[in-house]
Design an enzyme around this catalytic site. Structure first.
Site, PDB file in Angstrom:
ATOM      1  N   HIS A  71     -38.867  -1.720   7.194  1.00  0.00           N
ATOM      2  CA  HIS A  71     -38.197  -1.712   8.550  1.00  0.00           C
ATOM      3  C   HIS A  71     -38.984  -1.590   9.358  1.00  0.00           C
ATOM      4  O   HIS A  71     -40.122  -0.825   9.322  1.00  0.00           O
ATOM      5  CB  HIS A  71     -37.195  -0.408   8.289  1.00  0.00           C
ATOM      6  CG  HIS A  71     -36.234  -0.458   7.030  1.00  0.00           C
ATOM      7  ND1 HIS A  71     -35.010  -1.423   7.170  1.00  0.00           N
ATOM      8  CD2 HIS A  71     -36.001  -0.100   6.099  1.00  0.00           C
ATOM      9  CE1 HIS A  71     -34.456  -1.557   5.925  1.00  0.00           C
ATOM     10  NE2 HIS A  71     -35.062  -0.368   5.365  1.00  0.00           N
ATOM     11  N   HIS A 123     -55.607   5.082  22.012  1.00  0.00           N
ATOM     12  CA  HIS A 123     -55.760   5.368  23.171  1.00  0.00           C
ATOM     13  C   HIS A 123     -56.805   4.269  24.127  1.00  0.00           C
ATOM     14  O   HIS A 123     -58.029   4.312  23.751  1.00  0.00           O
ATOM     15  CB  HIS A 123     -56.344   6.451  23.768  1.00  0.00           C
ATOM     16  CG  HIS A 123     -55.755   7.114  25.190  1.00  0.00           C
ATOM     17  ND1 HIS A 123     -55.998   6.550  26.130  1.00  0.00           N
ATOM     18  CD2 HIS A 123     -55.044   8.371  25.251  1.00  0.00           C
ATOM     19  CE1 HIS A 123     -55.201   7.185  27.185  1.00  0.00           C
ATOM     20  NE2 HIS A 123     -54.689   8.546  26.653  1.00  0.00           N
ATOM     21  N   HIS A 134     -40.651   0.074  19.896  1.00  0.00           N
ATOM     22  CA  HIS A 134     -40.089   0.534  21.249  1.00  0.00           C
ATOM     23  C   HIS A 134     -39.436  -0.519  22.039  1.00  0.00           C
ATOM     24  O   HIS A 134     -39.989  -1.553  22.276  1.00  0.00           O
ATOM     25  CB  HIS A 134     -41.065   1.223  22.027  1.00  0.00           C
ATOM     26  CG  HIS A 134     -41.026   1.460  23.650  1.00  0.00           C
ATOM     27  ND1 HIS A 134     -39.797   2.264  24.144  1.00  0.00           N
ATOM     28  CD2 HIS A 134     -41.710   1.208  24.665  1.00  0.00           C
ATOM     29  CE1 HIS A 134     -39.837   2.336  25.436  1.00  0.00           C
ATOM     30  NE2 HIS A 134     -40.910   1.555  25.578  1.00  0.00           N
ATOM     31  N   ASN A 177     -33.668   0.488  27.728  1.00  0.00           N
ATOM     32  CA  ASN A 177     -34.738   1.154  27.343  1.00  0.00           C
ATOM     33  C   ASN A 177     -34.634   2.772  27.772  1.00  0.00           C
ATOM     34  O   ASN A 177     -34.877   3.339  28.721  1.00  0.00           O
ATOM     35  CB  ASN A 177     -35.948   0.826  28.291  1.00  0.00           C
ATOM     36  CG  ASN A 177     -37.325   1.120  28.163  1.00  0.00           C
ATOM     37  OD1 ASN A 177     -37.436   2.334  27.528  1.00  0.00           O
ATOM     38  ND2 ASN A 177     -38.353   0.882  28.836  1.00  0.00           N
TER      39      ASN A 177
END
Length: 525
Positions: free
Chosen positions: A413, A329, A417, A450
């Site tokens: 693999h 974060h 995103h 997306n």
């Protein structure tokens, strides 16, 4: 005089290969070209195998010496050892009890293993398929965008990497669009129930057996919640642990997996259902701010349902074992915090602004994430090279480039995103990946757009449909989200996936992929 050809340095698949050609025309003294016959990437690969198997190479001579020594032991030696043990019965009992106690303590306190039984990605009906030309036609017909903003959207769509068969919700296909609460609920129910129905059918698990439910959707948070919708529709049991995550961006899918993992490690003998989706209907921007128009151009409808289990009996039928989850974060930095920000424009239209800082912030978040993940997954050979480079730079002040670990030695693999072409290009460059590694993510962006937090599952489904998943293969899922966050999930395949036995959104058309995706794809007039 000799002519010296250009010296080239190529970086291919994360392994450095230097090819140098020296030739002299008309001269008698020709220098042999050693580097042309010795590819340094194979040297590095040999080094990797040497370090990886160093323990075995060290133990083999010791085992040989031990075997020779044991072969000299006679029956009299064994009888003498037994006589000594008989007179030390108390010591033998205490040692045996201690071993049993420590073994029991270990098996009782170690974390429960988490298995991915199966997953399902929602594939909308052909009726809501939206080509790029149709998207622009609907935008013009809406009558709310200026000619400059329509041209801006056209340029984005042409360079987006999206194909002609992505999906838009029914409410946004109408003219004028109708992004109301009722339509947003309708979209969410269609995606969630479609994916979960498929998942329950594939696994044979009854809804009553699910003890944990985690749903993530960033921009649509109705009351009752989306998780309550699922509980009501499937009549889940009254003591189910349900959670609804909102506002956590496109990386919330892996946050949901991490939360489900932690709950499964304290709740014995149960299933966890994770539902990841985003609402296009409630996220439609009808204003003039270009930074907010990007979401209209890139985001598309989709969702994924994932079934996790901590039952050892489910191991044989499960596809993957979850080995690591890691969350990074960067919200303490104001620039990172505001690079994806939901707010109203000057005219009061609500939308999500994507700033120019998004790509560099994503790169910094990725660097922080892989710095922590590296020691957990990288082979010792890569860790030694990284440490040697770090010591040379920090201790001896040598001017050497920071060593970028080769994550291709840790994973077979990569499911990244599909935030956009720019995000994929940045990760391909930063991680030194090949086109084959990027293929699942690029094809997912091309075919489905997306789909936010569910996109990593469409990428994994692509690899399965292609028959690329083998037993023991390691899969790295990585996603970015507002806040700003970078999250990772690492899986190990428990079996070879047979594409002939699989049914997922790619099954009926997988033979058409991969397809070339040009940098610029002009719209048809």
């Amino acid at each position: 005089m000799g002519n010296e050809n250009e010296q080239k340095q190529q970086v291919e698949t994360g392994k450095i290969s230097v090819e140098t050609t020296m030739s002299e025309r008309g001269g008698a003294n020709n220098l042999p070209n050693f580097l042309q016959s010795v590819r340094l990437k194979y040297v590095k690969l040999g080094y990797h195998y040497l370090i990886s198997h160093a323990m075995y190479l060290f133990l083999v001579p010791l085992l040989g010496i031990l075997s020779v020594h044991l072969s000299t032991i006679t029956t009299d030696d064994l009888l003498l050892l037994w006589d000594q043990l008989k007179f030390n019965l108390v010591s033998v009992v205490i040692c045996s009890a201690l071993i049993v106690f420590l073994g029991t303590l270990y098996f009782m306190t170690r974390p429960r293993k988490v298995y991915l039984v199966d997953f399902a990605c929602y594939k909308p009906k052909p009726e809501v398929m939206c080509s790029k030309e149709m998207f622009m036609e609907k935008s013009r017909a809406a009558g709310i965008f200026t000619p400059e903003n329509l041209e801006f959207q056209k340029r984005i769509v042409e360079r987006s990497g999206l194909g002609q068969k992505t999906y838009f919700p029914e409410a946004l296909m109408r003219v004028p669009a109708n992004p109301c609460m009722a339509e947003a609920r309708k979209e969410a129910e269609m995606v969630m129930f479609g994916a979960i129905d498929d998942l329950l059918e594939k696994t044979g698990v009854k809804a009553k057996d699910i003890g944990i439910l985690v749903v993530n959707c960033s921009l649509f948070n109705p009351t009752p919640s989306l998780s309550a919708m699922i509980v009501n529709h499937y009549k889940l049991r009254g003591n189910i642990l349900s959670y609804n995550l909102g506002g956590m961006g496109c990386s919330a899918g892996l946050i949901s997996i991490d939360l489900a993992k932690q709950l499964l490690q304290v709740q014995p003998n149960t299933y966890a259902l994770v539902m990841s989706l985003e609402s296009m209907t409630s996220n439609y921007y009808a204003g003039k701010d270009r930074s907010k128009l990007l979401t209209n151009c890139l985001f598309r409808m989709g969702g994924a349902a994932i079934l996790l289990s901590n039952r050892f009996s489910d191991r044989r039928r499960s596809k993957y074992e979850l080995t690591h989850t890691l969350r990074t974060h960067k919200g303490a930095d104001d620039r990172a915090y505001r690079c994806a920000f939901q707010e109203e424009d000057e005219e009061g239209n609500l939308g999500v602004s994507l700033s120019r800082d998004l790509i560099p912030v994503a790169g910094q978040a990725l660097q922080a994430n892989i710095t922590t993940l590296g020691p957990l997954v990288l082979p010792m050979s890569e860790q030694l090279l990284f440490l040697a480079t770090l010591v040379a730079r920090k201790v001896f002040k040598m001017k050497v480039k920071p060593y970028v670990p080769d994550f291709k030695l840790a994973f077979e693999h990569f499911c990244i995103h599909t935030g956009g072409r720019g995000v994929l290009d940045e990760l391909e460059k930063h991680l030194q990946l090949t086109q084959s590694h990027m293929e699942p993510s690029r094809m997912t962006l091309y075919r489905f757009g997306n789909t936010s937090s569910s996109s990593i599952w469409y990428s994994l489904a692509y690899a399965e449909a292609k028959g690329q998943i083998r037993k023991g293969h390691r899969v790295w899922q990585i996603a970015f989200g507002s806040g700003f966050k970078c999250n990772s999930g690492v899986w190990r395949a428990l079996k070879t996936i047979d594409p002939a036995k699989e049914q997922n959104p790619w099954t009926d058309e997988i033979n058409l992929f991969p397809v070339p995706v040009p940098t610029m794809s002009p719209l048809r007039p």
